[in-house]
Design a protein around this motif. Structure first.
Motif, mmCIF file in Angstrom:
data_model
loop_
_atom_site.group_PDB
_atom_site.id
_atom_site.type_symbol
_atom_site.label_atom_id
_atom_site.label_comp_id
_atom_site.label_asym_id
_atom_site.label_seq_id
_atom_site.Cartn_x
_atom_site.Cartn_y
_atom_site.Cartn_z
ATOM 1 N N THR A 25 55.544 57.436 53.563
ATOM 2 C CA THR A 25 55.491 56.470 52.456
ATOM 3 C C THR A 25 54.080 55.962 52.235
ATOM 4 N N GLU A 26 53.394 55.583 53.283
ATOM 5 C CA GLU A 26 52.038 55.060 53.152
ATOM 6 C C GLU A 26 51.071 56.148 52.690
ATOM 7 N N LEU A 27 51.232 57.343 53.170
ATOM 8 C CA LEU A 27 50.372 58.448 52.752
ATOM 9 C C LEU A 27 50.553 58.718 51.253
ATOM 10 N N ALA A 28 51.787 58.661 50.788
ATOM 11 C CA ALA A 28 52.058 58.845 49.357
ATOM 12 C C ALA A 28 51.398 57.745 48.541
ATOM 13 N N ARG A 29 51.570 56.507 48.970
ATOM 14 C CA ARG A 29 50.979 55.382 48.233
ATOM 15 C C ARG A 29 49.463 55.478 48.174
ATOM 16 N N ARG A 30 48.842 55.842 49.279
ATOM 17 C CA ARG A 30 47.376 55.955 49.316
ATOM 18 C C ARG A 30 46.856 57.065 48.403
ATOM 19 N N ASN A 31 47.717 58.013 48.089
ATOM 20 C CA ASN A 31 47.310 59.116 47.219
ATOM 21 C C ASN A 31 47.905 59.007 45.819
ATOM 22 N N GLY A 32 48.505 57.871 45.516
ATOM 23 C CA GLY A 32 49.012 57.614 44.172
ATOM 24 C C GLY A 32 50.215 58.442 43.772
ATOM 25 N N LEU A 33 51.017 58.838 44.750
ATOM 26 C CA LEU A 33 52.207 59.630 44.459
ATOM 27 C C LEU A 33 53.473 58.863 44.839
ATOM 28 N N ASN A 34 54.562 59.298 44.274
ATOM 29 C CA ASN A 34 55.856 58.698 44.560
ATOM 30 C C ASN A 34 56.258 59.022 46.007
ATOM 31 N N PRO A 35 56.591 58.015 46.802
ATOM 32 C CA PRO A 35 56.994 58.270 48.196
ATOM 33 C C PRO A 35 58.189 59.211 48.330
ATOM 34 N N ASN A 36 59.063 59.254 47.331
ATOM 35 C CA ASN A 36 60.221 60.152 47.408
ATOM 36 C C ASN A 36 59.793 61.615 47.440
ATOM 37 N N VAL A 37 58.711 61.938 46.782
ATOM 38 C CA VAL A 37 58.207 63.314 46.804
ATOM 39 C C VAL A 37 57.834 63.705 48.234
ATOM 40 N N PHE A 38 57.209 62.799 48.948
ATOM 41 C CA PHE A 38 56.794 63.076 50.330
ATOM 42 C C PHE A 38 57.996 63.150 51.257
ATOM 43 N N ARG A 39 58.998 62.334 51.010
ATOM 44 C CA ARG A 39 60.192 62.365 51.859
ATOM 45 C C ARG A 39 60.985 63.651 51.653
ATOM 46 N N GLN A 40 60.898 64.223 50.455
ATOM 47 C CA GLN A 40 61.667 65.432 50.130
ATOM 48 C C GLN A 40 60.898 66.725 50.378
ATOM 49 N N VAL A 41 59.626 66.623 50.768
ATOM 50 C CA VAL A 41 58.797 67.821 50.914
ATOM 51 C C VAL A 41 59.324 68.756 52.011
ATOM 52 N N LYS A 42 60.119 68.248 52.907
ATOM 53 C CA LYS A 42 60.711 69.105 53.948
ATOM 54 C C LYS A 42 61.591 70.178 53.308
ATOM 55 N N ASN A 43 62.332 69.798 52.268
ATOM 56 C CA ASN A 43 63.287 70.712 51.646
ATOM 57 C C ASN A 43 62.888 71.183 50.251
ATOM 58 N N ARG A 44 61.928 70.510 49.635
ATOM 59 C CA ARG A 44 61.504 70.863 48.286
ATOM 60 C C ARG A 44 60.010 71.133 48.267
ATOM 61 N N THR A 45 59.624 72.109 47.473
ATOM 62 C CA THR A 45 58.213 72.471 47.378
ATOM 63 C C THR A 45 57.469 71.498 46.479
ATOM 64 N N SER A 46 56.423 70.923 47.006
ATOM 65 C CA SER A 46 55.479 70.103 46.245
ATOM 66 C C SER A 46 54.104 70.422 46.827
ATOM 67 N N TYR A 47 53.402 71.330 46.152
ATOM 68 C CA TYR A 47 52.134 71.811 46.696
ATOM 69 C C TYR A 47 51.117 70.690 46.895
ATOM 70 N N LYS A 48 51.117 69.729 45.991
ATOM 71 C CA LYS A 48 50.167 68.614 46.119
ATOM 72 C C LYS A 48 50.484 67.780 47.361
ATOM 73 N N ALA A 49 51.758 67.425 47.544
ATOM 74 C CA ALA A 49 52.165 66.645 48.715
ATOM 75 C C ALA A 49 51.946 67.430 49.997
ATOM 76 N N GLN A 50 52.262 68.720 49.972
ATOM 77 C CA GLN A 50 52.069 69.562 51.150
ATOM 78 C C GLN A 50 50.596 69.593 51.545
ATOM 79 N N ARG A 51 49.707 69.721 50.572
ATOM 80 C CA ARG A 51 48.265 69.758 50.840
ATOM 81 C C ARG A 51 47.802 68.439 51.461
#
Length: 76
Positions: A25-51
C-alpha cells in the motif's frame, strides 16, 4: 520448452518489502498508483507495478514473474 522458475515466490517478495520497512500500500501511494493494483499484482499483470516492486527489492520483474516475460522472439 521448460518453464523458468521464479527467483522469489510471492511470500518472499512481500517479506522482502517488509524487511525494508515497506508495504504494498505504501509503495503504491509513494508512486502515485492505486494500492489495489499492487495488492492484485500477484494474480494480475501490471507491468508498471511489477517494475516498481522489483526495483524496490533489487530484482528484475522477469525474475519474479517469468511467465509474464516470455523469452525469445514473439510468434506471429
Amino acid at each position: 520448452m521448460t518453464k523458468q522458475d521464479a527467483v522469489m515466490d510471492w511470500p518472499a517478495v512481500v517479506a522482502e518489502l517488509h524487511r525494508n520497512g515497506m508495504t504494498l500500500t505504501e509503495l503504491a501511494r509513494r508512486n502515485g498508483l492505486n494500492p489495489n493494483v499492487f495488492r492484485q499484482v500477484k494474480n494480475r499483470t501490471s507491468y508498471k507495478a511489477q517494475r516498481i516492486i522489483a526495483d524496490f527489492i533489487g530484482q528484475k520483474p522477469e525474475n519474479i514473474w517469468p511467465s509474464r516475460y516470455p523469452k525469445g522472439k514473439p510468434r506471429i
